[in-house]
Design an enzyme around this catalytic site. Structure first.
Site, PDB file in Angstrom:
ATOM      1  N   CYS A  74      16.172 -39.254  74.454  1.00 32.01           N
ATOM      2  CA  CYS A  74      15.543 -39.223  75.774  1.00 32.01           C
ATOM      3  C   CYS A  74      14.569 -40.383  75.865  1.00 32.01           C
ATOM      4  O   CYS A  74      13.556 -40.398  75.161  1.00 32.01           O
ATOM      5  CB  CYS A  74      14.815 -37.902  76.003  1.00 32.01           C
ATOM      6  SG  CYS A  74      13.871 -37.887  77.546  1.00 32.01           S
ATOM      7  N   GLY A  75      14.876 -41.350  76.722  1.00 29.08           N
ATOM      8  CA  GLY A  75      14.043 -42.548  76.828  1.00 29.08           C
ATOM      9  C   GLY A  75      12.658 -42.283  77.372  1.00 29.08           C
ATOM     10  O   GLY A  75      11.656 -42.763  76.832  1.00 29.08           O
ATOM     11  N   ASN A 191      25.940 -37.507  81.031  1.00 25.03           N
ATOM     12  CA  ASN A 191      24.948 -37.759  82.074  1.00 25.03           C
ATOM     13  C   ASN A 191      25.596 -38.701  83.088  1.00 25.03           C
ATOM     14  O   ASN A 191      26.256 -39.668  82.698  1.00 25.03           O
ATOM     15  CB  ASN A 191      23.695 -38.407  81.479  1.00 25.03           C
ATOM     16  CG  ASN A 191      23.080 -37.566  80.387  1.00 25.03           C
ATOM     17  OD1 ASN A 191      22.500 -36.522  80.645  1.00 25.03           O
ATOM     18  ND2 ASN A 191      23.219 -38.003  79.139  1.00 25.03           N
ATOM     19  N   CYS A 218      15.384 -41.107  84.267  1.00 21.07           N
ATOM     20  CA  CYS A 218      16.131 -40.959  83.014  1.00 21.07           C
ATOM     21  C   CYS A 218      16.161 -42.315  82.325  1.00 21.07           C
ATOM     22  O   CYS A 218      16.830 -43.236  82.796  1.00 21.07           O
ATOM     23  CB  CYS A 218      17.547 -40.454  83.292  1.00 21.07           C
ATOM     24  SG  CYS A 218      18.584 -40.331  81.813  1.00 21.07           S
ATOM     25  N   GLY A 219      15.418 -42.438  81.230  1.00 21.53           N
ATOM     26  CA  GLY A 219      15.311 -43.717  80.539  1.00 21.53           C
ATOM     27  C   GLY A 219      16.618 -44.180  79.927  1.00 21.53           C
ATOM     28  O   GLY A 219      17.003 -45.348  80.062  1.00 21.53           O
ATOM     29  N   THR A 220      17.327 -43.266  79.248  1.00 23.19           N
ATOM     30  CA  THR A 220      18.616 -43.665  78.671  1.00 23.19           C
ATOM     31  C   THR A 220      19.617 -43.975  79.778  1.00 23.19           C
ATOM     32  O   THR A 220      20.468 -44.854  79.634  1.00 23.19           O
ATOM     33  CB  THR A 220      19.182 -42.579  77.738  1.00 23.19           C
ATOM     34  OG1 THR A 220      19.298 -41.344  78.455  1.00 23.19           O
ATOM     35  CG2 THR A 220      18.303 -42.388  76.516  1.00 23.19           C
TER      36      THR A 220
END
EC number: 5.1.1.7
Length: 275
Positions: A74-75, A191, A218-220
């Site tokens: 999780c970014g 995702n 959402c970082g990733t």
């Protein structure tokens, strides 16, 4: 009583728990109850800080979705993690090396309060994403009973499918996201990112997250969108990514190189709770 901290990265919110100085265990049922925004604390994910498994690292941490499932990466959580361990005095370093279930990464606390995360090298080989395809392609056709979608696919330690849309504001994120997140070609779910390219250095993005529905950031997902956009020849090395919760800066020098993500991490409050 368990001490915890509520934090957010661009509105993607977390319950962060120190498992270094506290002995804690959460069952999936407890996590679901705590994640409930009416009857619990309310969060997208729970981050559990643990001692390192490797002497060369500073910490290990585990990530749990609101539905109680454990995920790989999780970014936005990584940035909050870095700010948390520094604020709590668990480290005095500005450069922190950590591991998650998907691998190792480096976090750097910047002078302006933002956090830069080495998100690692993106995975493009379909079998490793995992995604059912014969070979890596710039775009793939995803078929459903309703319609066929053109997408890119990549993993940032967790699987992502990225769709190009003309207007992200009007995109059917909930409907299409729910349809594709459990698509049979993604054996572990996926995702789903909805990317609108403004220009080669700027995109707008919404993400339907596996196990959490649409989140504010959402970082990733931002990293995966930049990877897919670069591979498709639409984006430059450094890209501004506007998400509903705010802005991230993503830098990627190309295949075989790690992505660097810079963005904020905000402390909301500290609390304690009896499980």
């Amino acid at each position: 009583m368990i001490q915890f901290t509520k934090m957010h990265g661009l509105g993607n919110d977390f319950m962060v728990v120190d498992g270094v100085t506290q002995n804690v265990f959460f069952s999936p049922e407890q996590i679901r109850r705590l994640a409930d925004r009416n009857f619990g604390i309310g969060f997208d994910q729970l981050l559990l800080v643990e001692p390192p498994y490797d002497p060369d690292l500073d910490f290990h941490y585990r990530i749990f979705n609101a539905d109680g499932s454990e995920v790989e990466q999780c970014g936005n959580g990584a940035r909050c993690f870095a700010r948390f361990v520094r604020n709590k005095g668990l480290t005095n370093k500005n450069k922190i090396r950590v591991s998650t279930s998907s691998g190792k990464m480096t976090l750097r606390l910047e002078r302006d309060g933002t956090v830069t995360v080495n998100m690692g090298v993106p995975i493009l080989e379909p079998s490793l994403i995992p995604f059912k395809a014969k070979k890596p392609e710039k775009t793939y056709l995803l078929q459903t009973a309703q319609q066929t979608f053109l997408c890119g696919a990549a993993s940032m330690g967790n699987p992502h499918c990225v769709l190009d849309v003309e207007d992200v504001a009007s995109a059917a994120v909930a409907e299409i996201g729910a349809l594709l997140t459990k698509h049979e070609r993604f054996p572990r779910g996926v995702n789903v990112g909805f990317m609108q390219v403004i220009n080669s250095g700027h995109i707008k993005l919404r993400v339907y997250e596996r196990g959490a529905a649409e989140t504010l950031a959402c970082g990733t997902g931002a990293c995966a969108a930049v990877v897919v956009g670069q591979i498709q020849g639409k984006l430059d090395q450094q890209v501004r990514v506007d998400l509903p919760g705010g802005t991230l800066t993503i830098n990627w020098e190309g295949e075989g190189k790690p992505l660097w993500m810079t963005g904020p991490a905000q402390h909301v409050y500290d609390g304690q709770i009896q499980l």
